[in-house]
Design a protein around this motif. Structure first.
Motif, PDB file in Angstrom:
ATOM      1  N   TYR A 197       0.766  -1.326   0.145  1.00 48.77           N
ATOM      2  CA  TYR A 197       0.001   0.019  -0.003  1.00 48.77           C
ATOM      3  C   TYR A 197       0.843   1.315  -0.080  1.00 48.77           C
ATOM      4  O   TYR A 197       0.576   2.195  -0.828  1.00 48.77           O
ATOM      5  N   HIS A 198       1.874   1.175   0.773  1.00 49.59           N
ATOM      6  CA  HIS A 198       2.864   2.504   1.008  1.00 49.59           C
ATOM      7  C   HIS A 198       3.774   2.584  -0.067  1.00 49.59           C
ATOM      8  O   HIS A 198       4.276   3.811  -0.104  1.00 49.59           O
ATOM      9  N   THR A 199       3.927   1.685  -0.904  1.00 49.27           N
ATOM     10  CA  THR A 199       5.083   1.852  -1.925  1.00 49.27           C
ATOM     11  C   THR A 199       4.367   1.737  -3.281  1.00 49.27           C
ATOM     12  O   THR A 199       5.031   1.869  -4.065  1.00 49.27           O
ATOM     13  N   LEU A 200       3.058   1.529  -3.552  1.00 47.21           N
ATOM     14  CA  LEU A 200       2.402   1.668  -4.961  1.00 47.21           C
ATOM     15  C   LEU A 200       2.921   3.000  -5.680  1.00 47.21           C
ATOM     16  O   LEU A 200       2.910   2.875  -6.733  1.00 47.21           O
ATOM     17  N   ASP A 201       2.674   4.060  -5.036  1.00 49.47           N
ATOM     18  CA  ASP A 201       3.001   5.400  -5.900  1.00 49.47           C
ATOM     19  C   ASP A 201       4.581   5.214  -6.314  1.00 49.47           C
ATOM     20  O   ASP A 201       4.539   6.245  -7.048  1.00 49.47           O
ATOM     21  N   LYS A 202       5.342   4.412  -5.949  1.00 46.17           N
ATOM     22  CA  LYS A 202       6.632   4.427  -6.146  1.00 46.17           C
ATOM     23  C   LYS A 202       6.735   3.523  -7.567  1.00 46.17           C
ATOM     24  O   LYS A 202       7.917   3.497  -8.353  1.00 46.17           O
ATOM     25  N   LEU A 203       5.727   2.859  -7.991  1.00 47.88           N
ATOM     26  CA  LEU A 203       5.823   2.130  -9.077  1.00 47.88           C
ATOM     27  C   LEU A 203       6.171   2.823 -10.567  1.00 47.88           C
ATOM     28  O   LEU A 203       5.504   4.006 -10.567  1.00 47.88           O
ATOM     29  N   THR A 204       6.766   2.353 -11.448  1.00 53.24           N
ATOM     30  CA  THR A 204       6.935   3.159 -12.698  1.00 53.24           C
ATOM     31  C   THR A 204       6.450   2.302 -13.815  1.00 53.24           C
ATOM     32  O   THR A 204       6.001   1.062 -13.758  1.00 53.24           O
ATOM     33  N   GLN A 205       6.435   3.026 -14.985  1.00 49.27           N
ATOM     34  CA  GLN A 205       5.912   2.148 -16.326  1.00 49.27           C
ATOM     35  C   GLN A 205       6.952   0.813 -16.502  1.00 49.27           C
ATOM     36  O   GLN A 205       6.286  -0.234 -16.979  1.00 49.27           O
ATOM     37  N   GLU A 206       7.958   0.962 -15.837  1.00 51.85           N
ATOM     38  CA  GLU A 206       9.114  -0.238 -16.107  1.00 51.85           C
ATOM     39  C   GLU A 206       8.665  -1.458 -15.100  1.00 51.85           C
ATOM     40  O   GLU A 206       9.141  -2.575 -15.174  1.00 51.85           O
TER      41      GLU A 206
ATOM     42  N   LEU B 285      -8.840  -3.965   2.428  1.00 52.66           N
ATOM     43  CA  LEU B 285      -8.392  -5.360   3.066  1.00 52.66           C
ATOM     44  C   LEU B 285      -7.797  -5.084   4.404  1.00 52.66           C
ATOM     45  O   LEU B 285      -7.944  -5.832   5.408  1.00 52.66           O
ATOM     46  N   ILE B 286      -6.848  -4.096   4.514  1.00 53.07           N
ATOM     47  CA  ILE B 286      -6.097  -3.877   5.754  1.00 53.07           C
ATOM     48  C   ILE B 286      -7.150  -3.506   6.891  1.00 53.07           C
ATOM     49  O   ILE B 286      -7.147  -4.026   7.873  1.00 53.07           O
ATOM     50  N   ASN B 287      -8.078  -2.666   6.539  1.00 48.87           N
ATOM     51  CA  ASN B 287      -9.030  -2.270   7.463  1.00 48.87           C
ATOM     52  C   ASN B 287      -9.853  -3.287   8.115  1.00 48.87           C
ATOM     53  O   ASN B 287     -10.063  -3.452   9.165  1.00 48.87           O
ATOM     54  N   LYS B 288     -10.037  -4.195   7.115  1.00 47.89           N
ATOM     55  CA  LYS B 288     -11.205  -5.482   7.558  1.00 47.89           C
ATOM     56  C   LYS B 288     -10.138  -6.417   8.476  1.00 47.89           C
ATOM     57  O   LYS B 288     -10.748  -6.880   9.206  1.00 47.89           O
ATOM     58  N   ILE B 289      -9.052  -6.623   8.057  1.00 47.16           N
ATOM     59  CA  ILE B 289      -8.179  -7.479   8.837  1.00 47.16           C
ATOM     60  C   ILE B 289      -7.814  -6.946  10.294  1.00 47.16           C
ATOM     61  O   ILE B 289      -7.811  -7.697  11.275  1.00 47.16           O
ATOM     62  N   GLU B 290      -7.789  -5.579  10.478  1.00 47.06           N
ATOM     63  CA  GLU B 290      -7.419  -5.059  11.611  1.00 47.06           C
ATOM     64  C   GLU B 290      -8.455  -4.816  12.438  1.00 47.06           C
ATOM     65  O   GLU B 290      -8.310  -4.564  13.693  1.00 47.06           O
ATOM     66  N   GLU B 291      -9.788  -5.071  11.978  1.00 49.30           N
ATOM     67  CA  GLU B 291     -10.937  -4.865  12.919  1.00 49.30           C
ATOM     68  C   GLU B 291     -10.908  -5.852  14.042  1.00 49.30           C
ATOM     69  O   GLU B 291     -10.567  -7.041  14.012  1.00 49.30           O
TER      70      GLU B 291
END
Length: 95
Positions: free
Chosen positions: A14-23, A89-95
């Protein structure tokens, strides 16, 4: 995989998705979707987490939206969808 490891992996992704590139996005997201399909389904059943609908939706994203050579705009939309699914998913698992 145990539930704690699965949750850690989801948060990391979740926290690293924004670092994905075209490659890098295709291989990284393909790997994530395999983890969701295999470990997510197993842990959902084992711990009765109630994740069936969101895991199905994530599988739909994998089958319908994940393609190689996405434009930057389409990649941004895909990342937004995946992040929203991971957040649920994260929120439901942490409930």
């Amino acid at each position: 995989m145990i539930l704690e490891e699965f949750l850690y992996r989801l948060k990391l992704e979740y926290h690293t998705l924004d670092k994905l590139t075209q490659e890098t996005y295709y291989q990284r997201l393909s790997s994530l979707f395999v983890v969701l399909e295999l470990d997510g389904d197993n842990l959902n059943e084992e711990h009765d987490l109630g994740l069936d609908q969101i895991l199905d939706k994530m599988n739909d994203i994998n089958e319908e939206d994940l393609q190689q050579n996405l434009s930057p705009e389409d990649l941004a939309v895909l990342i937004k969808k995946v992040k929203a699914g991971l957040a649920i998913l994260i929120n439901k698992i942490e409930e």
